[in-house]
Design an enzyme around this catalytic site. Structure first.
Site, PDB file in Angstrom:
ATOM      1  CD  GLU A  15     -17.506 -26.697  28.920  1.00 12.63           C
ATOM      2  OE1 GLU A  15     -17.046 -27.638  28.540  1.00 12.63           O
ATOM      3  OE2 GLU A  15     -18.964 -26.686  28.424  1.00 12.63           O
ATOM      4  CB  CYS A  53      -9.574 -29.615  29.427  1.00 14.99           C
ATOM      5  SG  CYS A  53      -9.770 -28.547  28.152  1.00 14.99           S
TER       6      CYS A  53
HETATM    7  P1  NAD Z   1      -9.829 -26.476  40.092  1.00 16.83           P
HETATM    8  O1  NAD Z   1     -11.068 -27.170  40.169  1.00 16.83           O
HETATM    9  O2  NAD Z   1      -9.040 -26.896  41.060  1.00 16.83           O
HETATM   10  O3  NAD Z   1     -10.250 -24.984  40.245  1.00 16.83           O
HETATM   11  C1  NAD Z   1     -10.997 -24.250  39.254  1.00 16.83           C
HETATM   12  C2  NAD Z   1     -11.691 -23.102  39.602  1.00 16.83           C
HETATM   13  O4  NAD Z   1     -12.422 -23.457  40.793  1.00 16.83           O
HETATM   14  C3  NAD Z   1     -10.449 -22.209  40.604  1.00 16.83           C
HETATM   15  O5  NAD Z   1     -11.150 -20.848  40.119  1.00 16.83           O
HETATM   16  C4  NAD Z   1     -10.880 -22.683  42.049  1.00 16.83           C
HETATM   17  O6  NAD Z   1     -10.413 -21.652  42.906  1.00 16.83           O
HETATM   18  C5  NAD Z   1     -12.503 -22.818  41.856  1.00 16.83           C
HETATM   19  N1  NAD Z   1     -12.832 -23.758  43.055  1.00 16.83           N
HETATM   20  C6  NAD Z   1     -12.379 -24.749  43.350  1.00 16.83           C
HETATM   21  N2  NAD Z   1     -12.933 -25.389  44.427  1.00 16.83           N
HETATM   22  C7  NAD Z   1     -14.311 -24.714  44.403  1.00 16.83           C
HETATM   23  C8  NAD Z   1     -15.445 -24.783  45.008  1.00 16.83           C
HETATM   24  N3  NAD Z   1     -15.536 -25.690  46.015  1.00 16.83           N
HETATM   25  N4  NAD Z   1     -16.424 -23.773  44.840  1.00 16.83           N
HETATM   26  C9  NAD Z   1     -16.254 -22.685  44.033  1.00 16.83           C
HETATM   27  N5  NAD Z   1     -15.068 -22.696  43.357  1.00 16.83           N
HETATM   28  C10 NAD Z   1     -14.090 -23.606  43.220  1.00 16.83           C
HETATM   29  O7  NAD Z   1      -9.426 -26.749  38.635  1.00 16.83           O
HETATM   30  P2  NAD Z   1      -7.818 -26.073  38.136  1.00 16.83           P
HETATM   31  O8  NAD Z   1      -6.781 -27.018  38.664  1.00 16.83           O
HETATM   32  O9  NAD Z   1      -7.785 -24.677  37.998  1.00 16.83           O
HETATM   33  O10 NAD Z   1      -7.784 -26.530  36.423  1.00 16.83           O
HETATM   34  C11 NAD Z   1      -7.407 -27.603  35.904  1.00 16.83           C
HETATM   35  C12 NAD Z   1      -8.639 -28.638  35.477  1.00 16.83           C
HETATM   36  O11 NAD Z   1      -9.680 -27.888  34.794  1.00 16.83           O
HETATM   37  C13 NAD Z   1      -8.229 -29.657  34.691  1.00 16.83           C
HETATM   38  O12 NAD Z   1      -8.924 -30.941  35.414  1.00 16.83           O
HETATM   39  C14 NAD Z   1      -8.755 -29.592  33.471  1.00 16.83           C
HETATM   40  O13 NAD Z   1      -8.830 -30.630  32.642  1.00 16.83           O
HETATM   41  C15 NAD Z   1      -9.887 -28.675  33.783  1.00 16.83           C
HETATM   42  N6  NAD Z   1     -10.253 -28.130  32.484  1.00 16.83           N
HETATM   43  C16 NAD Z   1     -11.436 -28.224  31.789  1.00 16.83           C
HETATM   44  C17 NAD Z   1     -11.529 -27.470  30.550  1.00 16.83           C
HETATM   45  C18 NAD Z   1     -12.637 -27.691  29.640  1.00 16.83           C
HETATM   46  O14 NAD Z   1     -12.989 -26.844  28.833  1.00 16.83           O
HETATM   47  N7  NAD Z   1     -13.334 -28.984  29.725  1.00 16.83           N
HETATM   48  C19 NAD Z   1     -10.604 -26.506  30.267  1.00 16.83           C
HETATM   49  C20 NAD Z   1      -9.661 -26.422  31.005  1.00 16.83           C
HETATM   50  C21 NAD Z   1      -9.379 -26.928  32.111  1.00 16.83           C
END
Ligand code: NAD
Length: 517
Positions: free
Chosen positions: A233, A267
């Site tokens: 997502e 998002c």
């Molecule tokens: P992010 O990708 O930086 O981090 C999300 C999670 O992934 C965190 O818990 C982080 O620690 C973990 N993570 C990061 N790299 C990883 C890896 N290589 N392996 C395993 N885990 C890892 O995202 P964010 O900055 O926390 O969130 C914002 C983003 O999320 C925006 O792009 C937003 O649009 C998206 N988002 C999408 C939805 C949806 O339902 N489509 C909902 C909310 C947010």
């Protein structure tokens, strides 16, 4: 082992620290989760749902305190924390209480005539241990709703919440401790990217990830090494199309809320607006008026809180400053200070489609507006994006709104509203293009946490089957005949022997019964 600092972004106050989980702890959590699965996976759906109901009661009784803590962890307005994190989660549980048993019940499906007298069914079996990796923007709901969905489907879960809002990970852990379960069905691994990578390396049976496109691609690549299924997502750049027959007052209010709620860190934020030329001046006047009335307050009642992450402020600033340097006009906001976590809601006009503000996810309180002349142009501009999460179409003409909505490359579409697709737990939610893979919520979303196991059941009374050995000429004729009869133009059985009249389907079946009784 690292340490996470829990901080209130709006005030800068440090709330405490939390040790990060090590790879060994991730491995141990996986072993405990597998053990818990041996019990939970065979627990009847009704009993699992009973546990969810207890969680709902906990949520309702502790909702205001939880919302306050979420507000302190994120800088979001407490009312928004209550509406979008507590209310939505309670509503989702209620939906599962009413419908999960039916959605997970074994289902009979039709069996083709050639396979008679067999029967066919689908059983929705839990997958095992699900890894839920979640972001910081709705850190409670975007963790708890996937966790509950995985639990309802019979899985156990290891949650890795965001390192940006670690205190929310802690309150989720407390909630699952406070509502006792028959086994350790949910565990929380605190930490950042490394903890997430360690969780993937511990080989869960499925990864449910919500976050950025960049991280989603990395997780999918790591998961591919062990062929672990992933659901992603990801981000969005949601377009809003305002047609000239829209209710303009409503559209302007929707644009302002859709772009600025949660400081634009959604998002499905309204990230770009296309307004039909004739109504543009009035639409712009209305959005400016409504934006001017917003109260930005770190506490109490106000419409806009602070940003949650300093890294995100850098991205918003880069997008806005690039647009301004290339000729965009800030109708409101548009200025940045090096201090503090509050960003002024910004309306940009005179933007073009080659600016970052119209192409990349900004994830901040910015509303860029462009005009269009014809419906087709609006559709082309809306679809000119690598993303496809949500979109909105505004018109009072039902047929026109639906016509435009269905031409958008988007996983979800709202007509005369924004963001709300997520609010109905009966609707599948997810993106197309770079906005993600898979769906959760709705029956499809619950079943996505299962292996649909197909069972085909023969009564086992005949000595052989139509397709088994030994192969005979009659068998060959029978298959040719069946193919012509069932799928051919004329529907007639071709002659088995020269000079014989072509018998109908009945004769084919008689022959079949004779051969394979
Ligand atoms: P992010 O990708 O930086 O981090 C999300 C999670 O992934 C965190 O818990 C982080 O620690 C973990 N993570 C990061 N790299 C990883 C890896 N290589 N392996 C395993 N885990 C890892 O995202 P964010 O900055 O926390 O969130 C914002 C983003 O999320 C925006 O792009 C937003 O649009 C998206 N988002 C999408 C939805 C949806 O339902 N489509 C909902 C909310 C947010």
């Amino acid at each position: 082992m690292g340490t996470l600092t829990m901080r209130n972004p709006a005030t800068g106050e440090v709330l405490g620290t939390l040790p990060e989980a090590t790879p060994e702890e991730a491995q141990q959590a996986m072993e405990r989760a597998r053990q818990a699965f041996s019990l939970w996976g065979s627990t009847p759906v009704a009993a699992r749902i009973h546990y969810l109901r207890n969680l709902r009661h906990y949520l309702v009784e502790n909702g205001e305190a939880l919302a306050q803590k979420i507000s302190e962890a994120t800088g979001k307005v407490a009312l928004e924390a209550y509406m979008t994190e507590i209310f939505i989660t309670a509503d989702t549980i209620r939906f599962y209480e009413k419908h999960a048993e039916r959605m997970l019940a074994p289902r009979k499906v039709s069996t083709p005539l050639a396979l008679a007298p067999k029967t066919s069914s689908i059983y929705y079996k839990p997958m095992g241990v699900i890894a839920v990796i979640s972001p910081w923007n709705y850190p409670f709901q975007l963790s708890v709703v996937p966790v509950l969905s995985a639990l309802a489907a019979g899985n156990t879960v290891i949650l890795k919440p965001s390192e940006v809002t670690p205190s929310v990970g802690l309150i989720i852990e407390e909630m699952f401790r406070a509502v006792p379960a028959p086994a350790e069905i949910v565990q929380v691994l605190h930490g950042g990217r490394e903890a997430g990578q360690a969780l993937v390396a511990a080989r869960p049976d499925k990864i449910f990830f919500t976050g950025s496109v960049a991280s989603g691609k990395k997780i999918m690549a790591q998961a591919a090494e062990h062929l672990i299924p992933v659901e992603l997502e990801l981000g969005g750049k949601d377009p809003m199309i305002v047609l000239e027959d829209a209710h303009l007052e409503r559209a302007a209010a929707g644009a302002v809320w859709g772009a600025f709620t949660n400081s634009g860190q959604v998002c499905m934020s309204v990230e770009r607006v296309y307004v039909q030329e004739r109504v543009y001046p009035e639409f712009l006047r209305l959005v400016k008026e409504k934006t001017a009335a917003l109260r930005q307050s770190p506490s109490g009642i106000g419409e806009i809180g602070s940003m949650t992450s300093p890294d995100q402020i850098r991205i918003v600033r880069e997008h806005v400053e690039e647009a301004l340097s290339r000729g965009a006009v800030a109708e409101t906001g548009g200025t940045f200070s090096d201090e503090g976590m509050f960003l002024a809601p910004t309306i940009l006009t005179k933007v073009t489609h080659d600016m970052k503000i119209m192409r990349e996810e900004t994830f901040g309180p910015v509303l860029p507006i462009m005009t269009f002349s014809a419906e087709e142009e609006a559709i082309r501009l809306a679809n000119d994006s690598p993303y496809g999460l949500n979109a909105s179409v505004w018109s009072q003409d039902k047929a026109k709104a639906r016509r435009v909505a269905l031409q958008l490359a988007s996983g979800n579409v709202c007509i005369n509203d924004v963001i709300v697709s997520y609010a109905n737990p009966a609707l599948p939610f997810g993106g197309v293009k770079e906005s993600g893979i898979g769906r959760y919520r709705g029956p499809e979303g619950l079943q996505a946490f299962t292996h649909p196991v197909s069972v085909i059941h023969d009564p086992g009374k005949r000595k052989r089957e139509i397709n088994w050995y030994p192969y005979t000429e009659e068998q060959q004729s029978l298959f040719i005949g069946l193919t012509h009869t069932l799928y051919g133009k004329s529907g007639f059985w071709p002659p088995i022997k020269r000079g014989e009249r072509p018998p109908l389907l009945k004769a084919a079946l008689r022959e079949w019964r004779r051969l394979f009784r």
